[in-house]
Design an enzyme around this catalytic site. Structure first.
Site, PDB file in Angstrom:
ATOM      1  N   LYS A   1     -32.220 -53.595 -11.665  1.00 27.30           N
ATOM      2  CA  LYS A   1     -32.356 -52.255 -11.081  1.00 27.30           C
ATOM      3  C   LYS A   1     -32.099 -52.243  -9.579  1.00 27.30           C
ATOM      4  O   LYS A   1     -32.553 -53.121  -8.862  1.00 27.30           O
ATOM      5  CB  LYS A   1     -33.777 -51.748 -11.358  1.00 27.30           C
ATOM      6  CG  LYS A   1     -34.014 -50.309 -10.996  1.00 27.30           C
ATOM      7  CD  LYS A   1     -35.038 -49.686 -11.927  1.00 27.30           C
ATOM      8  CE  LYS A   1     -35.238 -48.208 -11.659  1.00 27.30           C
ATOM      9  NZ  LYS A   1     -34.038 -47.398 -11.681  1.00 27.30           N
TER      10      LYS A   1
ATOM     11  N   GLY B   1     -36.261 -58.087  -5.952  1.00 27.98           N
ATOM     12  CA  GLY B   1     -35.386 -59.181  -6.383  1.00 27.98           C
ATOM     13  C   GLY B   1     -33.923 -58.781  -6.408  1.00 27.98           C
ATOM     14  O   GLY B   1     -33.050 -59.537  -5.965  1.00 27.98           O
ATOM     15  N   CYS B   2     -33.648 -57.596  -6.916  1.00 25.05           N
ATOM     16  CA  CYS B   2     -32.262 -57.130  -7.030  1.00 25.05           C
ATOM     17  C   CYS B   2     -31.651 -56.863  -5.657  1.00 25.05           C
ATOM     18  O   CYS B   2     -30.470 -57.122  -5.444  1.00 25.05           O
ATOM     19  CB  CYS B   2     -32.194 -55.888  -7.908  1.00 25.05           C
ATOM     20  SG  CYS B   2     -32.741 -56.214  -9.607  1.00 25.05           S
ATOM     21  N   THR B   3     -32.449 -56.357  -4.742  1.00 27.17           N
ATOM     22  CA  THR B   3     -31.973 -56.122  -3.379  1.00 27.17           C
ATOM     23  C   THR B   3     -31.673 -57.458  -2.705  1.00 27.17           C
ATOM     24  O   THR B   3     -30.624 -57.629  -2.073  1.00 27.17           O
ATOM     25  CB  THR B   3     -32.996 -55.311  -2.568  1.00 27.17           C
ATOM     26  OG1 THR B   3     -33.179 -54.045  -3.221  1.00 27.17           O
ATOM     27  CG2 THR B   3     -32.528 -55.086  -1.144  1.00 27.17           C
TER      28      THR B   3
ATOM     29  N   ALA C   1     -28.414 -58.809  -4.257  1.00 26.64           N
ATOM     30  CA  ALA C   1     -27.237 -58.072  -3.782  1.00 26.64           C
ATOM     31  C   ALA C   1     -26.927 -58.425  -2.333  1.00 26.64           C
ATOM     32  O   ALA C   1     -25.757 -58.627  -1.972  1.00 26.64           O
ATOM     33  CB  ALA C   1     -27.468 -56.569  -3.937  1.00 26.64           C
TER      34      ALA C   1
END
Length: 151
Positions: A40, A45-47, A50
């Site tokens: 998401k 974690g995803c930030t 990325a």
């Protein structure tokens, strides 16, 4: 059915963060690619993942590779995520999870969280490495190491 090392990256189409149509055939089989699935936009974690891909993006480009991130978030969410973190690579929206299913990316944590899996394919579109881990930061060095070995 999940993809394995030695399989070819399947053809897929999706909308990118600008709402443009993306067709995997414009890249797959022409250059090495990193396709990473993440749960998401705008989550810690995803930030971090990325932004790590962003910070290493020139290293991937210098080796002739392209990076593609895929999640179930909307085009609008991807656009905001891309703009906020100045992400230079392709983000694709997979709201119906068709691409995720095509690759066979499983859900984690009792089926509640979409899986985090990175695929690295050579210039022929053949998968050379698959890394399946919820540990976001581990994906970038593994992908870059594989791309370097292919170069």
């Amino acid at each position: 059915m999940e993809l394995k090392v030695g399989d070819k990256i399947p053809n897929f189409k999706a909308k990118d963060s600008n709402g443009n149509d993306f067709d995997s055939q414009t890249l797959v089989g022409l250059k090495p690619i990193v396709v990473y699935f993440y749960p998401k936009d705008n989550t810690p974690g995803c930030t971090a993942q990325a932004c790590s891909f962003r910070d290493q993006y020139e290293d991937f480009k210098d080796l002739g590779a392209e990076v593609i991130g895929i999640s179930g978030d909307s085009v609008a969410s991807h656009q905001e995520f891309t703009n906020h973190y100045k992400l230079p690579f392709i983000l694709l929206s997979d709201p119906d999870k068709k691409i995720r299913k095509l690759f066979g990316v499983a859900t984690q944590l009792f089926g509640l969280v979409p899986g985090r899996v990175t695929y690295v394919a050579d210039k022929n579109g053949v998968i050379q490495m698959i890394f399946d881990s919820m540990l976001a930061a581990k994906h970038i060095p593994k992908a870059l190491k594989t791309i370097k070995e292919l170069a």
